[in-house]
Design a protein around this motif. Structure first.
Motif, PDB file in Angstrom:
ATOM      1  N   TYR A  33       1.166  -0.728   0.266  1.00  0.00           N
ATOM      2  CA  TYR A  33      -0.059  -0.162  -0.299  1.00  0.00           C
ATOM      3  C   TYR A  33       0.954   1.301   0.398  1.00  0.00           C
ATOM      4  O   TYR A  33       0.549   2.147  -0.593  1.00  0.00           O
ATOM      5  CB  TYR A  33      -0.868  -0.065   1.503  1.00  0.00           C
ATOM      6  CG  TYR A  33      -2.150   0.653   1.045  1.00  0.00           C
ATOM      7  CD1 TYR A  33      -2.800   0.555   0.206  1.00  0.00           C
ATOM      8  CD2 TYR A  33      -2.827   1.380   1.980  1.00  0.00           C
ATOM      9  CE1 TYR A  33      -4.405   0.900  -0.422  1.00  0.00           C
ATOM     10  CE2 TYR A  33      -4.012   1.800   2.109  1.00  0.00           C
ATOM     11  CZ  TYR A  33      -5.132   1.058   1.007  1.00  0.00           C
ATOM     12  OH  TYR A  33      -6.313   1.636   0.727  1.00  0.00           O
ATOM     13  N   SER A  70       1.236   4.427  -3.084  1.00  0.00           N
ATOM     14  CA  SER A  70       1.207   5.397  -2.545  1.00  0.00           C
ATOM     15  C   SER A  70       1.987   6.476  -3.079  1.00  0.00           C
ATOM     16  O   SER A  70       2.092   7.678  -4.048  1.00  0.00           O
ATOM     17  CB  SER A  70       1.200   6.029  -1.104  1.00  0.00           C
ATOM     18  OG  SER A  70       0.328   7.100  -0.677  1.00  0.00           O
ATOM     19  N   ASP A 111      -2.798   0.268   7.695  1.00  0.00           N
ATOM     20  CA  ASP A 111      -2.715   1.575   7.869  1.00  0.00           C
ATOM     21  C   ASP A 111      -3.057   2.671   6.575  1.00  0.00           C
ATOM     22  O   ASP A 111      -2.600   2.196   5.764  1.00  0.00           O
ATOM     23  CB  ASP A 111      -1.310   1.717   8.578  1.00  0.00           C
ATOM     24  CG  ASP A 111      -1.647   1.697   9.831  1.00  0.00           C
ATOM     25  OD1 ASP A 111      -2.460   0.956  10.818  1.00  0.00           O
ATOM     26  OD2 ASP A 111      -0.231   0.766  10.733  1.00  0.00           O
ATOM     27  N   LYS A 112      -3.303   4.084   6.898  1.00  0.00           N
ATOM     28  CA  LYS A 112      -3.237   5.115   5.937  1.00  0.00           C
ATOM     29  C   LYS A 112      -2.043   5.034   5.227  1.00  0.00           C
ATOM     30  O   LYS A 112      -0.735   5.270   6.309  1.00  0.00           O
ATOM     31  CB  LYS A 112      -3.890   5.635   6.169  1.00  0.00           C
ATOM     32  CG  LYS A 112      -3.919   7.507   4.800  1.00  0.00           C
ATOM     33  CD  LYS A 112      -4.625   7.997   5.497  1.00  0.00           C
ATOM     34  CE  LYS A 112      -5.099   9.014   4.229  1.00  0.00           C
ATOM     35  NZ  LYS A 112      -4.173   9.832   3.215  1.00  0.00           N
ATOM     36  N   THR A 147       1.128   9.620   1.756  1.00  0.00           N
ATOM     37  CA  THR A 147       0.616  10.525   0.358  1.00  0.00           C
ATOM     38  C   THR A 147       1.353  11.665  -0.234  1.00  0.00           C
ATOM     39  O   THR A 147       1.793  11.197  -1.571  1.00  0.00           O
ATOM     40  CB  THR A 147      -0.793  10.782  -0.332  1.00  0.00           C
ATOM     41  OG1 THR A 147      -0.501  12.494   0.837  1.00  0.00           O
ATOM     42  CG2 THR A 147      -2.026  10.041   0.168  1.00  0.00           C
TER      43      THR A 147
END
Ligand code: FEO
Length: 169
Positions: free
Chosen positions: A22, A26, A74-75, A78
């Motif tokens: 992830y 990003s 988790d995010k 960015t």
């Protein structure tokens, strides 16, 4: 049958590998915004590798009669200040993953699961390669500094990276 504590540690690491996927996706989006297509390609391959790492453990837990439970991912960040700052984070992240693989091996060692230790050996070697690859790109980015032409040359080089599905274990 896999030991419960080791099963939990594998599930934690599956989450870390999926988070890696992830995070790199990003970063891929960041380089899309910069229109640096070679870097985009590099991260496309990296994303596939991380997915393969997660699936290697996913399949292994099942093979050992264990249960996979997926957790929240988790995010990721960015945005980055520069390609250099981004790759500094990649290296830092890979070093963290290496420490987690070592911790997972410590659990396998603790419960005397030699089969799991032998399986995890592949991941340990993979981490050495990952850190070395990332360290190479980072060193070049440091040399490049603010030279846009040199950055475009590196971008061309990174466009040649290809994904080869790993044989894990
Ligand atoms: Fe799955 Fe980049 O470590």
């Amino acid at each position: 049958m896999i030991n419960e504590k080791l099963e939990k540690a594998f599930n934690d690491q599956i989450n870390k590998e999926l988070y890696s996927e992830y995070l790199y996706l990003s970063m891929q989006a960041y380089f899309e915004r910069l229109n640096l297509k070679g870097f985009v390609n590099w991260f496309t391959v990296q994303v596939q590798e991380e997915h393969a790492h997660a699936m290697g453990m996913f399949n292994y837990v099942h093979e050992r009669g264990g249960r996979v439970e997926l957790e929240t991912i988790d995010k990721p960040e960015t945005n980055w200040e520069s390609p250099l700052a981004c790759f500094e984070q990649v290296l830092e992240h890979e070093e963290y993953v290496t420490s987690r693989i070592n911790a997972l091996m410590d659990v396998a060692d603790e419960v005397k699961d030699r089969a799991a230790l032998s399986f995890l050996d592949w991941y340990l070697k993979e981490q050495v390669e990952e850190e070395s690859n990332v360290g190479g790109v980072l060193a070049t980015l440091k040399l490049i500094g603010n030279d846009a032409n040199a950055l475009l040359l590196l971008d061309k080089e990174l466009a040649t990276r290809t994904f080869v599905a790993p044989v894990i274990g």
